[in-house]
Design a protein around this motif. Structure first.
Motif, PDB file in Angstrom:
ATOM      1  N   VAL A   1       0.941   3.729   9.427  1.00 25.88           N
ATOM      2  CA  VAL A   1       1.131   3.376   8.012  1.00 25.88           C
ATOM      3  C   VAL A   1       0.726   1.923   7.731  1.00 25.88           C
ATOM      4  O   VAL A   1       0.186   1.633   6.661  1.00 25.88           O
ATOM      5  N   ILE A   2       0.953   1.030   8.682  1.00 28.36           N
ATOM      6  CA  ILE A   2       0.531  -0.355   8.487  1.00 28.36           C
ATOM      7  C   ILE A   2      -0.995  -0.436   8.482  1.00 28.36           C
ATOM      8  O   ILE A   2      -1.586  -1.137   7.658  1.00 28.36           O
ATOM      9  N   ASP A   3      -1.618   0.304   9.357  1.00 27.19           N
ATOM     10  CA  ASP A   3      -3.081   0.340   9.384  1.00 27.19           C
ATOM     11  C   ASP A   3      -3.626   0.875   8.057  1.00 27.19           C
ATOM     12  O   ASP A   3      -4.556   0.291   7.491  1.00 27.19           O
ATOM     13  N   LEU A   4      -3.043   1.950   7.567  1.00 26.85           N
ATOM     14  CA  LEU A   4      -3.506   2.527   6.297  1.00 26.85           C
ATOM     15  C   LEU A   4      -3.288   1.557   5.133  1.00 26.85           C
ATOM     16  O   LEU A   4      -4.138   1.445   4.246  1.00 26.85           O
ATOM     17  N   ALA A   5      -2.165   0.838   5.147  1.00 25.84           N
ATOM     18  CA  ALA A   5      -1.851  -0.065   4.039  1.00 25.84           C
ATOM     19  C   ALA A   5      -2.668  -1.357   4.101  1.00 25.84           C
ATOM     20  O   ALA A   5      -3.253  -1.773   3.099  1.00 25.84           O
ATOM     21  N   TYR A   6      -2.721  -1.987   5.268  1.00 17.85           N
ATOM     22  CA  TYR A   6      -3.286  -3.328   5.349  1.00 17.85           C
ATOM     23  C   TYR A   6      -4.739  -3.379   5.824  1.00 17.85           C
ATOM     24  O   TYR A   6      -5.445  -4.336   5.517  1.00 17.85           O
ATOM     25  N   PHE A   7      -5.179  -2.365   6.564  1.00 18.16           N
ATOM     26  CA  PHE A   7      -6.555  -2.390   7.043  1.00 18.16           C
ATOM     27  C   PHE A   7      -7.437  -1.399   6.285  1.00 18.16           C
ATOM     28  O   PHE A   7      -8.642  -1.580   6.211  1.00 18.16           O
ATOM     29  N   GLN A   8      -6.818  -0.351   5.719  1.00 13.67           N
ATOM     30  CA  GLN A   8      -7.587   0.627   4.939  1.00 13.67           C
ATOM     31  C   GLN A   8      -7.424   0.411   3.438  1.00 13.67           C
ATOM     32  O   GLN A   8      -8.155   0.978   2.642  1.00 13.67           O
TER      33      GLN A   8
END
Length: 192
Positions: free
Chosen positions: A145-152
């Motif tokens: 979820v952090i990847d989806l929010a902050y990197f995607q």
């Protein structure tokens, strides 16, 4: 020196100005590799780049008391010193090769044509490496979820749709993941 001050470059510089060797060691551990990489990119010499690192930290030891946190960021001050030492080395190398104009490496240390400060870019790349390594230590549901929010760049609602999880679950995972990420990064900094 307490752990909170270890995270703050400006505090380290103030402590170095008071001749605290531990603060210099922490700052060296934090920036020596970045300064070396930057110097090598311009000088193309291991020896000259190592000399730049030594010169910079020797100068930091001598003049850290002049640093004023109200006039600018600590890393910017440090990289200004680095830039000066690199230019000094380039001039010295140019004198040794007096038949050539100023070495082309001097142009590499100027601000990029797109307005990006190369020093800042090096610091950002180093921090990205640290964050990516810390992300690997998170539980998969928090990392995703952090990847989806902050990197995607997805919103929390979009993440909920994408993963099929409830919005409240997504918010909780992001909050918990960010808290763990902060602890991991703080721990890495304190261990130097």
């Amino acid at each position: 020196m307490d752990k909170s001050s270890e995270c703050d470059d400006a505090t380290l510089l103030i402590q170095i100005g008071q001749q605290e060797v531990k603060a210099l060691s922490l700052l060296y551990d934090r920036y020596a590799r970045i300064i070396y990489s930057f110097a090598f990119k311009s000088l193309h010499s291991v020896e000259e780049s190592e000399e730049v690192v030594l010169d910079v930290f020797s100068q930091v030891w001598r003049i850290a008391s002049r640093f004023d946190p109200h006039k600018g960021r600590a890393d910017t001050w440090l990289f200004t010193l680095t830039r000066s030492r690199i230019l000094d080395r380039l001039r010295k190398m140019n004198r040794a090769l007096s038949t050539q104009p100023l070495l082309s490496g001097a142009f590499e240390i100027q601000t990029g044509s797109n307005g990006v400060d190369l020093f800042e870019d090096a610091v950002i790349r180093e921090r990205q490496i640290q964050v990516r390594a810390a992300m690997k230590k998170l539980p998969p549901e928090q990392r995703i979820v952090i990847d989806l929010a902050y990197f995607q760049g997805l919103s929390q609602s979009e993440i909920a749709c994408h993963t099929g999880c409830a919005l409240g679950t997504i918010k909780t995972r992001i909050r918990l993941g960010l808290n763990k990420l902060k602890l991991i990064l703080d721990d890495n900094v304190s261990r130097g």
